[in-house]
Motif scaffolding. Sequence first.
Motif, PDB file in Angstrom:
ATOM      1  N   GLU A 182     -35.890  41.231  -6.823  1.00 18.19           N
ATOM      2  CA  GLU A 182     -36.737  40.233  -7.421  1.00 18.19           C
ATOM      3  C   GLU A 182     -36.384  38.777  -7.001  1.00 18.19           C
ATOM      4  N   ALA A 183     -35.012  38.594  -6.494  1.00 18.92           N
ATOM      5  CA  ALA A 183     -34.597  37.188  -5.805  1.00 18.92           C
ATOM      6  C   ALA A 183     -35.341  37.065  -4.554  1.00 18.92           C
ATOM      7  N   ASP A 184     -35.824  35.847  -4.068  1.00 21.70           N
ATOM      8  CA  ASP A 184     -36.386  35.544  -2.888  1.00 21.70           C
ATOM      9  C   ASP A 184     -34.961  35.089  -1.876  1.00 21.70           C
ATOM     10  N   LEU A 185     -34.033  34.890  -2.402  1.00 22.54           N
ATOM     11  CA  LEU A 185     -32.737  34.316  -1.712  1.00 22.54           C
ATOM     12  C   LEU A 185     -31.462  34.637  -2.465  1.00 22.54           C
ATOM     13  N   ILE A 186     -30.586  35.260  -1.644  1.00 21.93           N
ATOM     14  CA  ILE A 186     -29.241  35.676  -2.321  1.00 21.93           C
ATOM     15  C   ILE A 186     -28.211  35.011  -1.543  1.00 21.93           C
ATOM     16  N   LEU A 187     -27.405  34.140  -2.225  1.00 23.11           N
ATOM     17  CA  LEU A 187     -26.184  33.563  -1.398  1.00 23.11           C
ATOM     18  C   LEU A 187     -24.838  33.986  -2.222  1.00 23.11           C
ATOM     19  N   THR A 188     -24.229  34.647  -1.278  1.00 25.12           N
ATOM     20  CA  THR A 188     -22.825  35.056  -1.817  1.00 25.12           C
ATOM     21  C   THR A 188     -21.733  34.010  -1.492  1.00 25.12           C
ATOM     22  N   MET A 189     -20.667  34.204  -2.318  1.00 28.26           N
ATOM     23  CA  MET A 189     -19.610  33.393  -1.634  1.00 28.26           C
ATOM     24  C   MET A 189     -18.554  33.812  -0.546  1.00 28.26           C
ATOM     25  N   LYS A 205     -32.779  38.354   3.183  1.00 29.11           N
ATOM     26  CA  LYS A 205     -32.870  37.480   2.474  1.00 29.11           C
ATOM     27  C   LYS A 205     -31.512  37.328   1.730  1.00 29.11           C
ATOM     28  N   ILE A 206     -30.251  37.797   2.239  1.00 36.36           N
ATOM     29  CA  ILE A 206     -29.084  37.398   1.778  1.00 36.36           C
ATOM     30  C   ILE A 206     -28.244  36.758   2.853  1.00 36.36           C
ATOM     31  N   TYR A 207     -27.285  36.018   2.401  1.00 38.03           N
ATOM     32  CA  TYR A 207     -26.495  35.475   3.275  1.00 38.03           C
ATOM     33  C   TYR A 207     -25.314  34.787   2.592  1.00 38.03           C
ATOM     34  N   SER A 208     -23.980  34.854   3.160  1.00 37.76           N
ATOM     35  CA  SER A 208     -23.020  34.078   2.514  1.00 37.76           C
ATOM     36  C   SER A 208     -23.516  32.674   2.391  1.00 37.76           C
ATOM     37  N   LEU A 209     -23.085  31.822   1.449  1.00 36.29           N
ATOM     38  CA  LEU A 209     -23.294  30.309   1.157  1.00 36.29           C
ATOM     39  C   LEU A 209     -23.055  29.674   2.501  1.00 36.29           C
ATOM     40  N   LEU A 210     -21.686  29.829   3.017  1.00 38.26           N
ATOM     41  CA  LEU A 210     -21.273  29.260   4.481  1.00 38.26           C
ATOM     42  C   LEU A 210     -22.268  29.414   5.505  1.00 38.26           C
ATOM     43  N   GLU A 211     -22.414  30.748   5.395  1.00 37.41           N
ATOM     44  CA  GLU A 211     -23.267  31.274   6.783  1.00 37.41           C
ATOM     45  C   GLU A 211     -24.686  30.413   6.700  1.00 37.41           C
ATOM     46  N   PHE A 212     -25.250  30.619   5.429  1.00 41.63           N
ATOM     47  CA  PHE A 212     -26.455  29.997   5.460  1.00 41.63           C
ATOM     48  C   PHE A 212     -26.604  28.410   5.507  1.00 41.63           C
ATOM     49  N   PHE A 251     -16.810  31.326   7.392  1.00 40.14           N
ATOM     50  CA  PHE A 251     -15.451  31.333   6.503  1.00 40.14           C
ATOM     51  C   PHE A 251     -16.356  31.557   5.032  1.00 40.14           C
ATOM     52  N   ASP A 252     -15.298  32.169   4.245  1.00 39.75           N
ATOM     53  CA  ASP A 252     -15.677  32.515   2.957  1.00 39.75           C
ATOM     54  C   ASP A 252     -15.152  31.372   1.903  1.00 39.75           C
ATOM     55  N   ILE A 253     -15.806  31.283   0.717  1.00 43.63           N
ATOM     56  CA  ILE A 253     -15.286  30.479  -0.270  1.00 43.63           C
ATOM     57  C   ILE A 253     -14.571  31.265  -1.072  1.00 43.63           C
TER      58      ILE A 253
END
Length: 161
Positions: A82-89, A107-114, A124-126
């Motif tokens: 159902e998500a349009d965008l998923i941002l992972t840590m 539609k999925i990215y790590s937050l820093l990647e996006f 880098f990861d958070i």
Amino acid sequence: MEKKKIIFVCTGNTCRSPMAAAILKNLLNNSEYREQIEVASAGLVVFGRQSATPQAMQAMREMDLDISDHVSTQLTKKMIQEADLILTMTQGHKQQVLTLEPKAEGKIYSLLEFSLEEQSEKIFDISDPFGASIEVYKKTAQQIKTAIESAFPKIIKKFFG
């Protein structure tokens, strides 16, 4: 028009993703898009219904944000769909979500990647502040805030052209 859905994902949904959701909601509340985007957070390994950690709450209070009513949520395949965008840590979180729902690719990215303008070789990861001092939480909250402020125009462009 149907609301766009963004989900922030971390491990236990008690630190990073609730902070990220609160920061983005605050940015949206001060924008013309507040009615058009829904923001949620979830975790990959959630044990029961837990509130945000006291340190996460304090770090957010220092940014004038309140996450005291947060309750951890387990990420489900339906939520991913159902998500349009998923941002992972982290990149690891991203891979776990893709394992759960391979169709989330795109539609999925790590937050820093996006949020980063230039895709460096090293994304880098958070890192997880769980169990660390309030100072570590504040640094993590600031890192998330900076990344979201950088990602915000991209989110708007992605959804509304």
